[in-house]
Structures are given as structure tokens and as C-alpha cells.
Design a protein around this motif. Structure first.
Motif, PDB file in Angstrom:
ATOM      1  N   GLU A   3       0.839  -1.207   0.000  1.00  0.00           N
ATOM      2  CA  GLU A   3       0.000   0.000   0.000  1.00  0.00           C
ATOM      3  C   GLU A   3       0.876   1.260   0.000  1.00  0.00           C
ATOM      4  O   GLU A   3       0.607   2.213  -0.733  1.00  0.00           O
ATOM      5  CB  GLU A   3      -0.935   0.000   1.225  1.00  0.00           C
ATOM      6  CG  GLU A   3      -1.848   1.203   1.298  1.00  0.00           C
ATOM      7  CD  GLU A   3      -2.889   1.265   0.187  1.00  0.00           C
ATOM      8  OE1 GLU A   3      -3.341   2.384  -0.133  1.00  0.00           O
ATOM      9  OE2 GLU A   3      -3.263   0.217  -0.379  1.00  0.00           O
ATOM     10  N   ALA A   4       1.926   1.262   0.806  1.00  0.00           N
ATOM     11  CA  ALA A   4       2.821   2.425   0.870  1.00  0.00           C
ATOM     12  C   ALA A   4       3.530   2.650  -0.467  1.00  0.00           C
ATOM     13  O   ALA A   4       3.699   3.794  -0.904  1.00  0.00           O
ATOM     14  CB  ALA A   4       3.842   2.238   1.993  1.00  0.00           C
ATOM     15  N   GLU A   5       3.938   1.571  -1.121  1.00  0.00           N
ATOM     16  CA  GLU A   5       4.605   1.702  -2.424  1.00  0.00           C
ATOM     17  C   GLU A   5       3.633   2.234  -3.468  1.00  0.00           C
ATOM     18  O   GLU A   5       3.988   3.082  -4.285  1.00  0.00           O
ATOM     19  CB  GLU A   5       5.180   0.357  -2.858  1.00  0.00           C
ATOM     20  CG  GLU A   5       6.366  -0.081  -2.032  1.00  0.00           C
ATOM     21  CD  GLU A   5       6.761  -1.515  -2.271  1.00  0.00           C
ATOM     22  OE1 GLU A   5       7.945  -1.831  -2.040  1.00  0.00           O
ATOM     23  OE2 GLU A   5       5.901  -2.335  -2.672  1.00  0.00           O
ATOM     24  N   LEU A   9       3.885   5.778  -5.571  1.00  0.00           N
ATOM     25  CA  LEU A   9       3.742   5.845  -7.028  1.00  0.00           C
ATOM     26  C   LEU A   9       2.620   6.811  -7.399  1.00  0.00           C
ATOM     27  O   LEU A   9       2.785   7.681  -8.251  1.00  0.00           O
ATOM     28  CB  LEU A   9       3.473   4.449  -7.578  1.00  0.00           C
ATOM     29  CG  LEU A   9       3.354   4.298  -9.083  1.00  0.00           C
ATOM     30  CD1 LEU A   9       4.645   4.708  -9.782  1.00  0.00           C
ATOM     31  CD2 LEU A   9       2.988   2.854  -9.432  1.00  0.00           C
ATOM     32  N   TYR A  10       1.472   6.676  -6.729  1.00  0.00           N
ATOM     33  CA  TYR A  10       0.315   7.519  -7.007  1.00  0.00           C
ATOM     34  C   TYR A  10       0.625   8.996  -6.804  1.00  0.00           C
ATOM     35  O   TYR A  10       0.219   9.844  -7.598  1.00  0.00           O
ATOM     36  CB  TYR A  10      -0.855   7.080  -6.119  1.00  0.00           C
ATOM     37  CG  TYR A  10      -2.079   7.926  -6.273  1.00  0.00           C
ATOM     38  CD1 TYR A  10      -2.932   7.741  -7.360  1.00  0.00           C
ATOM     39  CD2 TYR A  10      -2.392   8.924  -5.355  1.00  0.00           C
ATOM     40  CE1 TYR A  10      -4.067   8.524  -7.522  1.00  0.00           C
ATOM     41  CE2 TYR A  10      -3.519   9.705  -5.508  1.00  0.00           C
ATOM     42  CZ  TYR A  10      -4.348   9.499  -6.593  1.00  0.00           C
ATOM     43  OH  TYR A  10      -5.467  10.279  -6.747  1.00  0.00           O
ATOM     44  N   PRO A 102       8.776  -0.343  -7.027  1.00  0.00           N
ATOM     45  CA  PRO A 102       8.492  -0.858  -5.686  1.00  0.00           C
ATOM     46  C   PRO A 102       9.430  -2.019  -5.323  1.00  0.00           C
ATOM     47  O   PRO A 102       9.529  -2.994  -6.062  1.00  0.00           O
ATOM     48  CB  PRO A 102       7.050  -1.361  -5.775  1.00  0.00           C
ATOM     49  CG  PRO A 102       6.506  -0.812  -7.036  1.00  0.00           C
ATOM     50  CD  PRO A 102       7.666  -0.565  -7.940  1.00  0.00           C
ATOM     51  N   GLU A 103      10.084  -1.893  -4.198  1.00  0.00           N
ATOM     52  CA  GLU A 103      11.009  -2.933  -3.742  1.00  0.00           C
ATOM     53  C   GLU A 103      10.302  -4.272  -3.568  1.00  0.00           C
ATOM     54  O   GLU A 103      10.884  -5.330  -3.811  1.00  0.00           O
ATOM     55  CB  GLU A 103      11.641  -2.506  -2.421  1.00  0.00           C
ATOM     56  CG  GLU A 103      12.718  -3.442  -1.924  1.00  0.00           C
ATOM     57  CD  GLU A 103      13.347  -2.933  -0.656  1.00  0.00           C
ATOM     58  OE1 GLU A 103      13.338  -3.699   0.330  1.00  0.00           O
ATOM     59  OE2 GLU A 103      13.837  -1.791  -0.634  1.00  0.00           O
ATOM     60  N   GLY A 110       3.397 -13.104  -7.197  1.00  0.00           N
ATOM     61  CA  GLY A 110       2.456 -13.225  -8.300  1.00  0.00           C
ATOM     62  C   GLY A 110       1.104 -12.605  -8.035  1.00  0.00           C
ATOM     63  O   GLY A 110       0.252 -12.572  -8.907  1.00  0.00           O
ATOM     64  N   SER A 111       0.870 -12.096  -6.826  1.00  0.00           N
ATOM     65  CA  SER A 111      -0.420 -11.474  -6.534  1.00  0.00           C
ATOM     66  C   SER A 111      -0.424 -10.046  -7.056  1.00  0.00           C
ATOM     67  O   SER A 111       0.608  -9.452  -7.293  1.00  0.00           O
ATOM     68  CB  SER A 111      -0.708 -11.483  -5.034  1.00  0.00           C
ATOM     69  OG  SER A 111       0.187 -10.611  -4.378  1.00  0.00           O
ATOM     70  N   ASP A 112      -1.591  -9.467  -7.229  1.00  0.00           N
ATOM     71  CA  ASP A 112      -1.741  -8.101  -7.747  1.00  0.00           C
ATOM     72  C   ASP A 112      -1.776  -7.074  -6.626  1.00  0.00           C
ATOM     73  O   ASP A 112      -1.967  -5.907  -6.860  1.00  0.00           O
ATOM     74  CB  ASP A 112      -3.020  -7.980  -8.578  1.00  0.00           C
ATOM     75  CG  ASP A 112      -2.921  -8.734  -9.874  1.00  0.00           C
ATOM     76  OD1 ASP A 112      -1.798  -8.942 -10.353  1.00  0.00           O
ATOM     77  OD2 ASP A 112      -3.981  -9.121 -10.404  1.00  0.00           O
ATOM     78  N   ASP A 113      -1.666  -7.464  -5.383  1.00  0.00           N
ATOM     79  CA  ASP A 113      -1.753  -6.536  -4.254  1.00  0.00           C
ATOM     80  C   ASP A 113      -0.486  -5.783  -4.054  1.00  0.00           C
ATOM     81  O   ASP A 113       0.574  -6.143  -4.187  1.00  0.00           O
ATOM     82  CB  ASP A 113      -2.124  -7.280  -2.981  1.00  0.00           C
ATOM     83  CG  ASP A 113      -3.484  -7.952  -3.107  1.00  0.00           C
ATOM     84  OD1 ASP A 113      -3.788  -8.754  -2.238  1.00  0.00           O
ATOM     85  OD2 ASP A 113      -4.224  -7.674  -4.072  1.00  0.00           O
TER      86      ASP A 113
END
Length: 113
Positions: A3-5, A9-10, A102-103, A110-113
Motif C-alpha cells: 500500500e505504501a509503495e 507511485l500515485y 516498488p522494492e 504473483g499477486s496483484d496486491d
């Protein structure tokens, strides 16, 4: 991506910059694409003309053609500078985007989260 990454980005990248990069590519296409019937780009012909003028002025001492020689060299320099600006815009956009990599993607499962 955490979420922080995603938030980083956002907050730090405008997606419209990618569209501006597409516009830059389009401007380069105008300069470098082949003409009708497979004729090479105009800049190629102009560089060959510059070489012809260089041979006359530099190698054969045709000083009366020096003005045309330097005028064409200046015009080509301006054209290339414009192309360089377009490429720099593309490079800067991609570089800025990759600076936000994102590190957590290095360890992605493989997840999109």
C-alpha cells in the motif's frame, strides 16, 4: 506492491507523462519515417547533401558554397536538437518511473496486491 509503495507511485507520477512520451515518438516518426514509395527520410538526403557541400568547400576550396554549407549544417543541427529533446523527454519519463520501482516487486509472489 505494498500500500505504501502504491501510494508513493500515485503521489509521485502522472500517467499523462507516458502520453507525452507517445507524442514525442510521433514527432520523431515525422522526422525519421520513410517517405512515399520507400524513399528514405529527408534528413538522410540532407546529410548526404551536406557531405557533398563539405567535399566542395573543405576538400576543393569552393568558398562560394560555404554559406549554403553552413546554413544546411545549422538547419540539421536544429532538427537533431529537436529530436534529442523528444528522446530526452521519453528517457526522463521512464527514468522517473523506474525510480519509483516498488522494492516489494523483487519478492513478488504473483499477486496483484
Amino acid at each position: 506492491m505494498t500500500e505504501a509503495e502504491w501510494q508513493n507511485l500515485y503521489e509521485n507520477f502522472e500517467t499523462t507523462r507516458i502520453l507525452a512520451a507517445v507524442d514525442s515518438v510521433d514527432s520523431l516518426r515525422d522526422e525519421l519515417n520513410d517517405r512515399d514509395h520507400g524513399a528514405p527520410p529527408v534528413i538522410r538526403d540532407d546529410l548526404l547533401k551536406l557531405h557533398q557541400l563539405a567535399m566542395a568547400v573543405v576538400n576543393n576550396g569552393a568558398r562560394r558554397q560555404a554559406g549554403e554549407f553552413f546554413d544546411l549544417a545549422g538547419a540539421l543541427g536544429d532538427q537533431v536538437n529537436g529530436m534529442m529533446e523528444a528522446l530526452e523527454q521519453i528517457r526522463d519519463t521512464l527514468s522517473d518511473l523506474m525510480g519509483l520501482y516498488p522494492e516489494s516487486l523483487d519478492y513478488a509472489d504473483g499477486s496483484d496486491d
